[in-house]
Each structure stands twice: as C-alpha cells, then as structure tokens.
Design a protein around this motif. Structure first.
Motif, PDB file in Angstrom:
ATOM      1  N   THR A   1       1.814   6.149  -7.198  1.00 12.01           N
ATOM      2  CA  THR A   1       0.689   6.939  -7.692  1.00 12.01           C
ATOM      3  C   THR A   1       1.015   8.426  -7.628  1.00 12.01           C
ATOM      4  OG1 THR A   1      -0.864   5.230  -6.950  1.00 12.01           O
ATOM      5  CG2 THR A   1      -1.770   7.393  -7.417  1.00 12.01           C
ATOM      6  N   TRP A   2       1.653   8.844  -6.551  1.00 11.77           N
ATOM      7  CA  TRP A   2       2.083  10.252  -6.437  1.00 11.77           C
ATOM      8  C   TRP A   2       3.154  10.568  -7.471  1.00 11.77           C
ATOM      9  CZ3 TRP A   2       7.057  11.744  -4.462  1.00 11.77           C
ATOM     10  CH2 TRP A   2       7.235  13.129  -4.403  1.00 11.77           C
TER      11      TRP A   2
ATOM     12  N   GLN B   1      -0.102   1.167  -9.621  1.00 14.58           N
ATOM     13  CA  GLN B   1      -0.732   2.297  -8.960  1.00 14.58           C
ATOM     14  C   GLN B   1      -2.025   1.855  -8.267  1.00 14.58           C
ATOM     15  OE1 GLN B   1      -0.636   6.137 -11.288  1.00 14.58           O
ATOM     16  NE2 GLN B   1      -0.156   4.758 -12.976  1.00 14.58           N
TER      17      GLN B   1
ATOM     18  N   CYS C   1       0.832  -1.209   0.000  1.00 11.65           N
ATOM     19  CA  CYS C   1       0.000   0.000   0.000  1.00 11.65           C
ATOM     20  C   CYS C   1       0.866   1.257   0.000  1.00 11.65           C
ATOM     21  CB  CYS C   1      -0.939   0.000   1.199  1.00 11.65           C
ATOM     22  SG  CYS C   1      -2.314  -1.165   1.078  1.00 11.65           S
TER      23      CYS C   1
ATOM     24  N   SER D   1       2.371   1.606  -3.416  1.00 10.31           N
ATOM     25  CA  SER D   1       1.359   2.037  -4.374  1.00 10.31           C
ATOM     26  C   SER D   1       1.076   3.530  -4.231  1.00 10.31           C
ATOM     27  CB  SER D   1       0.070   1.239  -4.163  1.00 10.31           C
ATOM     28  OG  SER D   1      -0.930   1.666  -5.049  1.00 10.31           O
ATOM     29  N   TRP D   2       0.970   4.001  -3.002  1.00  6.16           N
ATOM     30  CA  TRP D   2       0.765   5.442  -2.797  1.00  6.16           C
ATOM     31  C   TRP D   2       1.935   6.248  -3.345  1.00  6.16           C
ATOM     32  CZ3 TRP D   2       3.827   8.911  -0.171  1.00  6.16           C
ATOM     33  CH2 TRP D   2       3.299  10.195  -0.032  1.00  6.16           C
TER      34      TRP D   2
END
Length: 318
Positions: A139-140, A159, A132, A135-136
């Motif tokens: 994604t950022w 992502q 997690c 992924s954060w």
C-alpha cells in the motif's frame, strides 16, 4: 505442546520471514524512487491546488520507468495468498495424517480441540501478521501512484484489508482440505481449486458491484463537462452514448456515427441530435469501503471454514 508446534512449524516461520524480506528488498528501492519522482515533478503540489493536467508528466514517467516493474511484481503478489493456502494451510493437518503423528497428539492429555486450536492459531497468526505487513508495504509502495491513478485497478487485491483476508481464506481452505483428504498433494490441489472458484468470480464480477456504481449522463457541449466526467482515480465500468429516448447505443451504432467525422465536430453533432455521453463508474474515494466489504466477505467465509474444521476434528474417531 507449544514447544512441539514450534518445532513442527519453525521452517514455515522462516519461510514467511524470507518472503517478507525478499518482497521488501524488491519494493523499497523502487518505492523510494517513485515517491521521489512524485515530489520533484511537482505533481503533489499540483494535485493539492486541483489544477487540471497534473498527472500527465508523472504518468509518462511511470509508463517509461516504473510500469513494466509494476506489471511484473503485481501478479507475483496476487499469487501469494494462494501460495499460503497451498504450502502452509494444506500441509497443516494432512502432514499429521500422512506421518501418523495425529495418533500421538490425540492420545495425550491435551484435548483434540485444544490441539487443533493451538496449531491453527499458531500457524494462522504467522500468516496473518506476515500478510498484514506485506499489505502495508505494498500500500505504501503504491501510495504515490494511487494519488494520480487511484487504487481501483489490478493492484486492488494486494493492498489494504483485502490481501490479508484473501490469505486467511486460502489458509483456512487448505487446513479444511487437509483434514478431509488427509494427503498433502490432494489437499493442495483441492485448496487451489477452491480458492480459484471463490476468488475469480469475486474479482471479475462482484468486486466493482459491491456498492451500486454511480451513473452520470452529460451533454458533451456543456462548459463544465470535464469536471463532471469520471476522473483518473475512478474505475469506469461502462461508457457510451444515450439517445433522447433513453436508449443506449451499441458500440457498433456509436462507431458507425463516428466514422469519418472530425473529432472537433463530434460534440456539436451529438448536441444537435440529442445524444449524450453516459458513464457508469465506481468513484475512487470508495476504495476503503469496497476493501472493507470484500474483506468482510472473505473473513466470514474463513470463519465458516474454521467452524467446519472444528466439527470435523471433534467428530472424527481415533
């Protein structure tokens, strides 16, 4: 028991922390540079005013300075879920069988189901939290680029919700393989094969059809044709020409028509002969919906695998 499990898996925890730290070290400086470029190039303000051609300068800078870096990093990130299954899931129980420690664990007052639940929860929680966080971070990292090009590209898998779901599935597949095969290397091979058997068809065939693709047919001479075409954030799945009878021309037929014809005469020729452009695509604003559907699919498969694992441990005689 908790202390024993921590002693067994503290190296795994250190490995997860190291993976996150190294990934952050690689991505954060690049992300800061990319976000700065996005701001100073004026693309953000341009997109908010919905002017055309906003992405041209940013995309050129991305292609020159950042795309090679993205192309090198993304495949490594895509491989991380499989690595979690190979190096954390597969040895989880296979190592217990190889070393014979399962006999000690099952002969204690702690029921084997509780022993299994504690082991899987402890290791799985670490895998979930790390995936997690990664992924954060990713994604950022992609957020500036995504405003221009969208997210329905090769980076879709690393992502949002999909990346943790893939990782949990690989981890559960490894744990099941270890429980049945009882040898770490054999479990790792089976985990990798099972992961590919599920992951590759989903990524190449199913993902962009989890929702019905949108279709549009356009007269190339229409005044608002560019506004109706799929944008840079959309994922085009098919494109070609369709005749007045609804027949879609093959690529060979379309290339034959276009051969030797000046580009500026092409729209008028199509209009005179009743030919139109057709597009089949997934809109970019469906990113989170597609993420939720695919993540739900992998979470369901993970639940099935964990159920199989519990049944296997309960029924196995000491």
């Amino acid at each position: 028991m908790k202390w024993l499990i921590w002693r067994q898996h503290r190296m795994d925890a250190a490995l997860l922390a190291a993976v996150f730290a190294l990934t952050a070290l690689a991505l954060v400086p690049n992300a800061l540079d990319m976000h700065h470029l996005f701001t100073v190039s004026g693309v953000d303000d341009c997109l908010q005013t919905k002017r055309s051609g906003c992405q041209s300068v940013f995309l050129q800078d991305i292609a020159d300075g950042y795309q090679p870096y993205i192309n090198n990093v993304v495949p490594w990130l895509v491989a991380l879920p499989a690595a979690a299954g190979l190096f954390l899931g597969a040895p989880l129980l296979a190592r217990e069988y190889e070393q014979g420690t399962w006999q000690l664990a099952w002969s204690q007052s702690v029921p084997r189901t509780r022993w299994l639940r504690t082991k899987v929860f402890a290791a799985g929680a670490g895998v979930l939290l790390t995936s997690c966080a990664l992924s954060w971070l990713v994604t950022w990292w992609f957020s500036a680029d995504a405003k221009v090009k969208g997210r329905l590209d090769m980076a879709f898998s690393v992502q949002g919700l999909v990346f943790p779901a893939h990782t949990l599935f690989a981890f559960a597949a490894g744990a099941v393989a270890g429980a049945y095969l009882r040898r770490t290397l054999a479990a790792m091979a089976a985990t990798f094969a099972a992961y590919l058997v599920v992951r590759v068809p989903v990524e190449t065939q199913l993902r962009m059809h989890l929702l019905p693709p949108r279709q549009v047919t356009l007269d190339p001479t229409a005044e608002n044709v560019q506004a109706l075409q799929p944008g840079p954030q959309d994922r085009i799945l098919g494109h070609g020409l369709v005749g007045p009878d609804g027949h879609r021309l093959s690529k060979v037929e379309a290339d034959t028509l276009a051969a030797g014809m000046p580009r500026e005469e092409w729209p008028g020729y199509l209009h005179r002969h009743g030919l139109k452009d057709w597009y089949e695509y997934q809109p970019g604003d469906r990113f989170w919906t597609l993420q939720a559907i695919e993540a739900g699919l992998f979470i369901a498969l993970t639940a099935v695998l964990l159920t199989v694992l519990v049944i296997r441990i309960r029924r196995r005689a000491i």
